[in-house]
Design a protein around this motif. Structure first.
Motif, mmCIF file in Angstrom:
data_model
loop_
_atom_site.group_PDB
_atom_site.id
_atom_site.type_symbol
_atom_site.label_atom_id
_atom_site.label_comp_id
_atom_site.label_asym_id
_atom_site.label_seq_id
_atom_site.Cartn_x
_atom_site.Cartn_y
_atom_site.Cartn_z
ATOM 1 N N GLN A 1 0.832 -1.204 0.000
ATOM 2 C CA GLN A 1 0.000 0.000 0.000
ATOM 3 C C GLN A 1 0.866 1.254 0.000
ATOM 4 N N SER A 2 1.928 1.239 0.770
ATOM 5 C CA SER A 2 2.854 2.369 0.827
ATOM 6 C C SER A 2 3.503 2.607 -0.540
ATOM 7 N N ILE A 3 3.928 1.514 -1.191
ATOM 8 C CA ILE A 3 4.537 1.634 -2.517
ATOM 9 C C ILE A 3 3.512 2.119 -3.531
ATOM 10 N N ARG A 4 2.294 1.585 -3.436
ATOM 11 C CA ARG A 4 1.246 1.999 -4.379
ATOM 12 C C ARG A 4 0.981 3.501 -4.280
ATOM 13 N N ARG A 5 0.900 4.026 -3.058
ATOM 14 C CA ARG A 5 0.672 5.465 -2.900
ATOM 15 C C ARG A 5 1.796 6.265 -3.545
ATOM 16 N N ALA A 6 3.036 5.776 -3.404
ATOM 17 C CA ALA A 6 4.174 6.465 -4.025
ATOM 18 C C ALA A 6 4.104 6.376 -5.546
ATOM 19 N N VAL A 7 3.655 5.231 -6.063
ATOM 20 C CA VAL A 7 3.487 5.080 -7.514
ATOM 21 C C VAL A 7 2.432 6.054 -8.023
ATOM 22 N N VAL A 8 1.332 6.174 -7.293
ATOM 23 C CA VAL A 8 0.277 7.112 -7.693
ATOM 24 C C VAL A 8 0.817 8.534 -7.719
ATOM 25 N N ARG A 9 1.575 8.916 -6.695
ATOM 26 C CA ARG A 9 2.155 10.267 -6.668
ATOM 27 C C ARG A 9 3.094 10.473 -7.843
ATOM 28 N N LEU A 10 3.888 9.456 -8.165
ATOM 29 C CA LEU A 10 4.819 9.555 -9.287
ATOM 30 C C LEU A 10 4.068 9.732 -10.604
ATOM 31 N N LEU A 11 3.007 8.953 -10.796
ATOM 32 C CA LEU A 11 2.259 9.022 -12.059
ATOM 33 C C LEU A 11 1.446 10.305 -12.170
ATOM 34 N N VAL A 12 1.089 10.914 -11.040
ATOM 35 C CA VAL A 12 0.377 12.191 -11.073
ATOM 36 C C VAL A 12 1.306 13.304 -11.535
ATOM 37 N N ARG A 13 2.533 13.335 -10.962
ATOM 38 C CA ARG A 13 3.446 14.427 -11.326
ATOM 39 C C ARG A 13 4.178 14.153 -12.641
ATOM 40 N N ALA A 14 4.254 12.871 -13.046
ATOM 41 C CA ALA A 14 4.946 12.537 -14.296
ATOM 42 C C ALA A 14 4.217 11.380 -14.968
ATOM 43 N N PRO A 15 3.085 11.667 -15.630
ATOM 44 C CA PRO A 15 2.244 10.603 -16.194
ATOM 45 C C PRO A 15 2.954 9.733 -17.218
ATOM 46 N N GLY A 16 4.012 10.231 -17.818
ATOM 47 C CA GLY A 16 4.700 9.453 -18.844
ATOM 48 C C GLY A 16 5.615 8.381 -18.298
ATOM 49 N N THR A 17 5.801 8.325 -16.996
ATOM 50 C CA THR A 17 6.681 7.326 -16.390
ATOM 51 C C THR A 17 6.113 5.927 -16.589
ATOM 52 N N LEU A 18 6.972 4.977 -16.975
ATOM 53 C CA LEU A 18 6.558 3.583 -17.135
ATOM 54 C C LEU A 18 6.885 2.825 -15.851
ATOM 55 N N VAL A 19 5.866 2.218 -15.247
ATOM 56 C CA VAL A 19 6.049 1.450 -14.017
ATOM 57 C C VAL A 19 5.725 -0.018 -14.305
ATOM 58 N N VAL A 20 6.663 -0.902 -13.963
ATOM 59 C CA VAL A 20 6.523 -2.331 -14.226
ATOM 60 C C VAL A 20 6.678 -3.086 -12.911
ATOM 61 N N ILE A 21 5.756 -4.004 -12.647
ATOM 62 C CA ILE A 21 5.781 -4.803 -11.427
ATOM 63 C C ILE A 21 6.122 -6.246 -11.788
ATOM 64 N N ARG A 22 7.131 -6.798 -11.134
ATOM 65 C CA ARG A 22 7.489 -8.208 -11.319
ATOM 66 C C ARG A 22 6.816 -9.028 -10.231
ATOM 67 N N THR A 23 6.116 -10.099 -10.618
ATOM 68 C CA THR A 23 5.426 -10.924 -9.637
ATOM 69 C C THR A 23 6.385 -11.957 -9.038
ATOM 70 N N ALA A 24 5.865 -12.743 -8.106
ATOM 71 C CA ALA A 24 6.643 -13.816 -7.481
ATOM 72 C C ALA A 24 6.867 -14.951 -8.470
ATOM 73 N N ASN A 25 7.811 -15.831 -8.159
ATOM 74 C CA ASN A 25 8.030 -17.013 -8.995
ATOM 75 C C ASN A 25 8.195 -18.258 -8.132
ATOM 76 N N LEU A 26 8.090 -19.416 -8.781
ATOM 77 C CA LEU A 26 8.246 -20.701 -8.104
ATOM 78 C C LEU A 26 9.720 -20.983 -7.861
ATOM 79 N N LYS A 27 9.981 -21.954 -6.969
ATOM 80 C CA LYS A 27 11.376 -22.246 -6.636
ATOM 81 C C LYS A 27 11.527 -23.705 -6.234
ATOM 82 N N ALA A 28 12.772 -24.186 -6.224
ATOM 83 C CA ALA A 28 13.058 -25.520 -5.704
ATOM 84 C C ALA A 28 12.858 -25.497 -4.193
ATOM 85 N N LEU A 29 12.367 -26.614 -3.639
ATOM 86 C CA LEU A 29 12.027 -26.635 -2.224
ATOM 87 C C LEU A 29 12.808 -27.704 -1.464
ATOM 88 N N THR A 30 13.603 -27.261 -0.505
ATOM 89 C CA THR A 30 14.136 -28.119 0.537
ATOM 90 C C THR A 30 13.301 -27.844 1.783
#
Length: 563
Positions: free
Chosen positions: A464-493
Motif C-alpha cells: 500500500q505504501s509503494i502503491r501510494r508512491a506510484v500514484v504520486r509519481l504518475l500524477v506528477r509525471a504521467p509518462g513514467t513507465l512502471v513495471v511490477i514483477r510478480t513472485a516465482n516458483l522455486k526448488a524446495l528443501t
C-alpha cells in the motif's frame, strides 16, 4: 482614621504589584516549558531513532507483533485482501500426526476429460482434467486445501502453458488449459504441499512471526555490540531502538545495545532461523514423498491438438486470472492480450530500445538478476564501481554514448542479505518520491520473497505504501513507465519451504496483483513464466527465463506499432 486608610491603600497597591510579578513569573515559566517542549519535539523529528521504554512481560502466547493503525478505508482494503486469499481449512490433525491420513501423490491420480469434442481437440479449445487426491492408505480425501500446480507442455516445440486450478473442497480438483499450439501436449500435475502441510505453515506464521531474525552491528570508537532486530520483537526488560520510518510508517526495531545508543547502528544482516517445527511435522515436508512430487495420470497424460477450426477466435486473456497471461512457443514467451512481446536478441536492439532511458530497478535478488542481465547484454553499458557489496548494491551502469542509465537498489527490511550498511536501508516508496519521472524513466519493482515468514498484514501495508508512491509519481509525471514483477516458483528443501514455500509466494503473488490492479502499471508474470517453462523451478530463474522476462520489459518500453 485617615492614617489607617492610607496604610491600607499602600498595602493594597503593594499586593497588586506582587500579584502582577507572580503572574508574570507564572506566564514566563509556562512559556519556557512550552519552548523546551517544542525543542524536544523538534529533536524527536530531527533524530528518527529513539530507544523506547521496554514493554512489561506478557504472556508468551499473547500477540506481540503489531503494526501501524490504519484508516477505515485502508483497514477495509486489508480485510478484503485477506479474505481474497483465504485458504480452505484442513480438518484438525491427529496428535501425534499420522502421515497415513495425509495427501499422498503416489496414490493420487488425474484423468483427462473428453470435453465437447469427444476426445478431439483443436487449437483454441480448452482441455480439462480432474485430479483426485488419496491418502497414504489409498483412501479418498474428503477435504481440499492441497497446493497443486498444473502445466501443459511440448518439449520439442519449446511450448508450455500454465493450467488454472479449481479446488472443489472435497478432495478433488479440476484444471483447465488453453490449447495454443498444434501437436502433442503433455499434462503435468504436481503436488507442492498436502493441505496438512499448509496448516503447519499457517501455524508457524501465526505463532512465530519472528522465526527469521536479523542483527545489527552498533559501533562507537573501539566499542561495538551486536543485537537482534526484527519487525516483531518479543518483549523483554531490554529497551528497544525504534527505527520505524517516519515517512512510510514501516516498522523496524532492534534491542538496544547495553553500552551504546541507537544512533550507533552500522549495519544490518540476516541473523538466523529458528526452525520450531515439531518432529512429527517434518513428515509433511519430504522431497520425493509429498513435497513437489508429480501426480500420475489414470490413463493417457497427453493429447494431440489439431489445427484451429475456421472462424474460431484467438485465445485472449481478459484478466490476469481468468486465463493464462501467456505461453511459451519455440522457447519464446507470447502474451495473450495486452502488449505484444518482441524478441530483443541483439545488443543493438536493446540499445536502440533503451536509448535515452533511465531504468531504475528496486527490489530483491530476483530483480538484481535483471540488472546483471542488462549489464552483460550491453557491452557499452559500463558499471560504476560504487564499492557496494556484491549481493546488496546499490549498482549503477551508464552507456554515455546512448544516454542509458540503469540502477539497482534493494528494498528495505526485512532483508535476508548478508551485510547491508545501515545507510543503504531505503524503502521503495521513499525512493520513488525522490524521482522526477517522465517519458524517459522506467521503474521496475519486485518485492515478495523476503516477506514470506511474516504476517500478511506487513506485506499488504508495504505494498500500500509503494502503491501510494506510484500514484504520486504518475500524477506528477504521467509518462513514467512502471513495471511490477510478480513472485516465482522455486526448488524446495525443508529450509526453503519453512522460509520461502511456494504457498507463501502464491499468497503474496495474489495480494501483489490485487493491490496494483487498476493502476497504470504493467506486470511481468514471473509466476506463470516460471511455471510454464520446462526448466526446473528456482528462486533465481535460469537465464532463458530471465531473457524472456527482459523481452517483456523491453516490449513495454518499446511497444511494436500496432501491437
Amino acid at each position: 482614621m485617615k492614617v489607617r486608610a492610607c496604610i491600607r491603600k499602600v498595602v493594597s497597591m503593594r499586593l497588586t504589584k506582587y500579584r502582577i510579578i507572580v503572574i508574570f513569573f507564572i506566564v514566563l515559566s509556562q512559556a519556557v516549558f512550552g519552548f523546551i517542549f517544542v525543542l524536544r519535539k523538534m529533536d524527536f523529528l530531527e533524530h528518527k531513532v529513539k530507544p523506547t521504554i521496554p514493554a512489561p512481560d506478557r504472556d508468551i502466547n499473547q500477540v506481540f507483533c503489531t503494526f501501524q493503525s490504519l484508516s477505515k478505508e485502508k483497514s477495509l482494503e486489508e480485510r478484503l485482501l485477506l479474505d481474497s486469499i483465504a485458504w480452505p481449512e484442513t480438518p484438525v490433525l491427529l496428535d501425534p500426526l499420522s502421515l497415513e491420513q495425509t495427501s499422498d501423490p503416489a496414490h493420487s491420480k488425474f484423468i483427462i476429460l473428453p470435453g465437447r469434442g469427444g476426445g478431439r481437440w483443436h487449437v483454441g479449445d480448452q482441455l480439462e482434467i480432474m485430479i483426485k487426491m488419496y491418502d497414504f492408505q489409498g483412501r479418498p480425501k474428503k477435504s481440499g486445501g492441497d497446493v497443486v500446480l498444473t502445466q501443459l507442455h511440448n518439449l520439442k516445440l519449446g511450448a508450455g502453458v500454465a493450467g488454472q486450478v479449481v479446488d472443489h473442497l472435497n478432495g478433488s480438483y479440476s484444471a483447465v488449459f488453453s490449447l495454443l499450439w498444434e501437436g502433442s501436449a503433455q499434462v503435468e500435475v504436481t503436488l507442492v504441499h498436502p493441505s496438512e502441510a499448509v496448516t503447519v505453515l499457517r501455524r508457524l506464521t501465526s505463532e512465530q512471526p519472528d522465526r527469521v531474525y536479523f542483527q545489527s552491528l552498533f559501533r562507537s570508537g573501539s566499542l561495538s555490540e551486536t543485537t537482534t532486530c526484527n519487525v516483531c520483537l518479543r518483549p523483554t526488560q531490554q529497551p528497544l531502538c525504534n527505527y520505524t520510518d517516519l515517512r512510510t510508517g514501516e516498522p523496524w526495531f532492534c534491542y538496544k545495545p547495553k553500552n551504546l545508543n541507537c544512533d550507533a547502528r552500522i549495519s544490518h544482516s540476516m541473523g538466523g532461523f529458528n526452525q520450531n517445527l515439531k518432529a512429527e511435522e517434518e513428515k509433511l515436508f519430504q522431497s520425493g514423498v509429498n513435497m513437489k512430487v508429480s501426480i500420475q495420470a489414470s490413463g493417457p497424460a497427453n493429447v494431440t491438438v489439431l489445427p484451429k477450426k475456421k472462424g474460431k477466435p484467438e485465445v485472449k486473456s481478459s484478466s490476469v486470472k481468468s486465463g493464462p497471461s501467456g505461453y511459451y512457443y519455440q522457447g519464446a514467451w507470447r502474451a495473450l492480450g495486452g502488449t505484444m512481446v518482441n524478441q530483443f536478441n541483439t545488443s543493438s536492439a536493446i540499445n536502440q530500445c533503451l536509448k535515452g532511458k533511465k531504468v531504475h530497478l528496486y527490489g530483491d535478488s530476483t530483480i538484481r538478476q535483471w540488472f546483471e542481465h542488462l549489464n552483460a547484454a550491453l557491452p557499452d553499458l559500463k558499471e560504476f564501481n560504487l564499492h557496494s557489496p556484491k549481493q546488496v548494491g546499490p549498482f549503477m551502469a551508464l552507456d554515455y554514448a546512448n544516454n542509458i542509465l540503469v540502477t539497482y537498489r534493494c528494498h528495505g527490511p526485512p532483508l535476508r542479505f548478508g551485510n547491508v550498511p545501515a545507510t543503504e536501508l531505503r524503502y521503495i516508496a521513499n525512493e520513488l518520491d525522490g524521482l522526477t519521472g517522465g517519458s524517459n524513466t522506467v521503474v521496475v519493482i519486485g518485492i515478495w520473497s523476503h516477506f514470506s515468514t511474516f504476517p500478511m498484514e506487513l506485506y499488504i501495508q508495504r505494498l500500500q505504501s509503494i502503491r501510494r508512491a506510484v500514484v504520486r509519481l504518475l500524477v506528477r509525471a504521467p509518462g513514467t513507465l512502471v513495471v511490477i514483477r510478480t513472485a516465482n516458483l522455486k526448488a524446495l528443501t525443508l529450509y526453503e519451504t519453512l522460509t520461502n514455500s511456494d504457498w507463501y509466494s502464491l499468497q503474496r503473488d495474489k495480494v501483489l496483483r490485487a493491490v496494483f490492479k487498476g493502476l497504470n502499471v504493467h506486470l511481468v508474470d514471473a509466476w506463470e513464466m516460471s511455471l510454464a517453462h520446462h526448466l526446473p523451478h528456482s528462486l533465481h530463474p535460469q537465464p532463458p527465463i530471465i531473457k524472456n522476462m527482459i523481452d517483456v520489459l523491453l516490449s513495454y518500453i518499446c511497444p511494436q506499432k500496432g501491437g
